[in-house]
Design an enzyme around this catalytic site. Sequence first.
Site, PDB file in Angstrom:
ATOM      1  N   CYS A  59       0.826  -1.221   0.000  1.00  0.00           N
ATOM      2  CA  CYS A  59       0.000   0.000   0.000  1.00  0.00           C
ATOM      3  C   CYS A  59       0.853   1.262   0.000  1.00  0.00           C
ATOM      4  CB  CYS A  59      -0.880   0.023   1.239  1.00  0.00           C
ATOM      5  SG  CYS A  59      -2.131  -1.224   1.172  1.00  0.00           S
ATOM      6  N   TYR A  61      -5.049 -12.709  -6.404  1.00  0.00           N
ATOM      7  CA  TYR A  61      -4.457 -12.514  -5.079  1.00  0.00           C
ATOM      8  C   TYR A  61      -5.266 -13.245  -4.014  1.00  0.00           C
ATOM      9  CZ  TYR A  61      -1.752  -9.960  -1.587  1.00  0.00           C
ATOM     10  OH  TYR A  61      -0.898  -9.618  -0.567  1.00  0.00           O
ATOM     11  N   HIS A  85      -3.838 -12.731   2.673  1.00  0.00           N
ATOM     12  CA  HIS A  85      -4.589 -11.876   3.611  1.00  0.00           C
ATOM     13  C   HIS A  85      -6.050 -12.304   3.771  1.00  0.00           C
ATOM     14  CE1 HIS A  85      -1.099  -9.449   3.699  1.00  0.00           C
ATOM     15  NE2 HIS A  85      -1.232  -8.971   2.489  1.00  0.00           N
ATOM     16  N   ASP A  93       2.742 -11.621   8.826  1.00  0.00           N
ATOM     17  CA  ASP A  93       3.247 -11.460   7.460  1.00  0.00           C
ATOM     18  C   ASP A  93       4.213 -10.277   7.444  1.00  0.00           C
ATOM     19  OD1 ASP A  93       3.562 -11.415   4.684  1.00  0.00           O
ATOM     20  OD2 ASP A  93       1.753 -10.233   4.381  1.00  0.00           O
TER      21      ASP A  93
END
Length: 692
Positions: free
Chosen positions: A31, A169, A172, A265
Amino acid sequence: MPRDPRHDVLFEPLRVGPKTLRNRFYQVPHCTGFGVQKPGSQARYRATKAEGGWAAVCTEYCAVSPDSDETPFISARLWDDDDLRALALMCDEVHGHGALAGVELHHSGVHCPRREYRLPAVAPSQLASDYLLVTPKAMELADIRRVQADWAAAARRARDAGFDVVYVYGAHSYLPMQFLSPFYNRRTDEYGGSFENRARFWLELLELTREAVDGSCAVVSRIAVDALGPYGVELEEGLAFVRAADHLVDLWDVNVGSAVEWSKDSGPSRFFPQGHQLEWTSRVREATAKPIVGVSRLTDPDRMAELVRGGVWDVIGAARPSIADPFLPRKIEEGRLDEIRECIGCNICIPKADPGGNIGCTQNATAGEEFRRGWHPERFEPAGNAERDVLVVGAGPAGMECAVVLGKRGFRRVHLVDAEAEIGGIMRWVPRLPGRGEWARVVNWRRIQLDKLANLEVITETRLSPEAVRAYGADLVVVATGAFWSPVGLNRETHDPIAGADASLAHVLTPEQVMVEGKSPPGERVAVYDCDGYFMGPDLAEQLAVAGFRVDLVTSLEDVAPFAHETLEQALLKRRLHESGVRLHRGVVLERVEPGLVSGRGEFGEPYELETDAVVLVTQRVSDEALYLELAADGERLRAEGIEAVYRIGDCVAPQLIADAIFDGHRLAREIDADDPAVPLPWRRERIALTG
Ligand code: ADP
Ligand code: SF4
């Protein structure tokens, strides 16, 4: 310097599907706060890393459809052709530096805040999110088909924008993982139940994405191979998915954790060493014939080369190491290892980017400023007033950074003067707190830079008075004298000192007294009073507990270290305190300190008392601004001594994050030849043009 032959393996090209990585350095998605809202910032930020030698650079999460609207967080989007044009700019700039551009196509399913969209989140089953306060709609078959079609459409736009790498993806615990995970998926149709059924949604997405890009892009999938909690799949099932999908994937991007357990992570250095993910991700090789990219805050080229040579991974992925040093690959290639600005694992880049911010970094003051301020991490304009002599008083983070940039801008003489025997300011002792050792890299990198600059001199053990500053012979003066913890308990709750709190007494201590002066609490019981809400209170509490004290951490805040939630440290800090036997008292305002007792009020005003032999005050810091104020007050005397201007930077302006003190020092040095360097120059703001 030539490259060390041991690192040659890191510079071998690698084929991934239809594309070729020029080397083994890969910036995984992360991000920024730019998304498609700030296309110029997005493009220049990623392009700077491409210039720094990364073989591929990727966007942050890029939503495929409006029911994955991440507002108030800023994600990229590929909902329509305007989004395409915004991201095409990034592809063009990245290609200009010979790197591949990647896009993290994503849908967050149940973990979606949707503040802009307003309609329900969608997920495999109607089970409330364990991450946000959201209860979703269970997807009907039509929803599944629509999201899959949106994904394929986004993949086509990605291809048309110029992306080389397109993600499906699944990390997460986003939507593909929500389908795979029995924790989120309780469906009884062909998308739930058996492994084959739970894997179906993700496998279909891979097929559709391959079809959509039609051989023009590499298709990459990211998978958290072990969620390290109940939120995703465990390793064996993660590997089973890799086997099942291997024919559809050109490169596996592997990590661990989930949305809830993101700390495992993007592991903060306080709790995780470099390479901690390898325990799980090194197992992926047994499940795939395709190349693997992994992450784990790696900054050590020997370790990277060892991993590639050993076949554990093929590509070294990085988010944080690439933020801290966008030129890391180039520096390894050119044998300039001492120039690498290593990430310290503080995770300040996360609250800087989220929600809706502008990415920033403790180590790299230029991160996120490439476009809007035009700052380049490795290039410095010669200063218009470089023939001046500059005195920087105080060699903390702000002073060190400012001096380095002034040196690089070619000033005739820069003197960095500090009262202590060692440079570093608070970073002389903060890295000695439990688990904070890697933070010493803030000083280490700057010490090397200071040593290399011939126009820069570091003078220690010299405390300068206002008279000494005036008589120093400098043309420009920068005051960077820092801040100190209030010795009387000045605090956010009462805006007053605490009655009886006086750090000249044996039973009242400040963090500096404990860490620098070696003052030890009398007795066996010590209370740490924390109104600061970040690392200092919990770290000191742990340190004292480990030293054998019976410790109570009393905080005026609703929870322990709320700011550390944003750096992914809070839950781990609390667990560590619990394991160290530290007792936690939340929502307590202390009003009196006396020998043997601290007292005040609880959340609803009820009386609170705690018997303790000593108290450490972590209430607020106070700027050490006396030197600056005295100098600035007498302009005539300054001019009489030939001093053109006095500026101040860092904590002596206001106590702030280390990242912000460094940024402040960097900013002044970049703009010291502006009309009024005390006032930051305006930056370029990206706005929607109201034409037509
Ligand atoms: P910042 O985070 O703003 O860089 P720090 O508190 O880490 O601030 O560092 C301030 C530094 O300034 C300390 O190393 C301190 O020893 C030094 N210092 C403070 N006052 C003086 C002074 N009058 N002369 C020289 N050095 C000083
Ligand atoms: Fe690393 Fe901290 Fe910079 Fe993030 S902010 S990249 S964790 S040094």
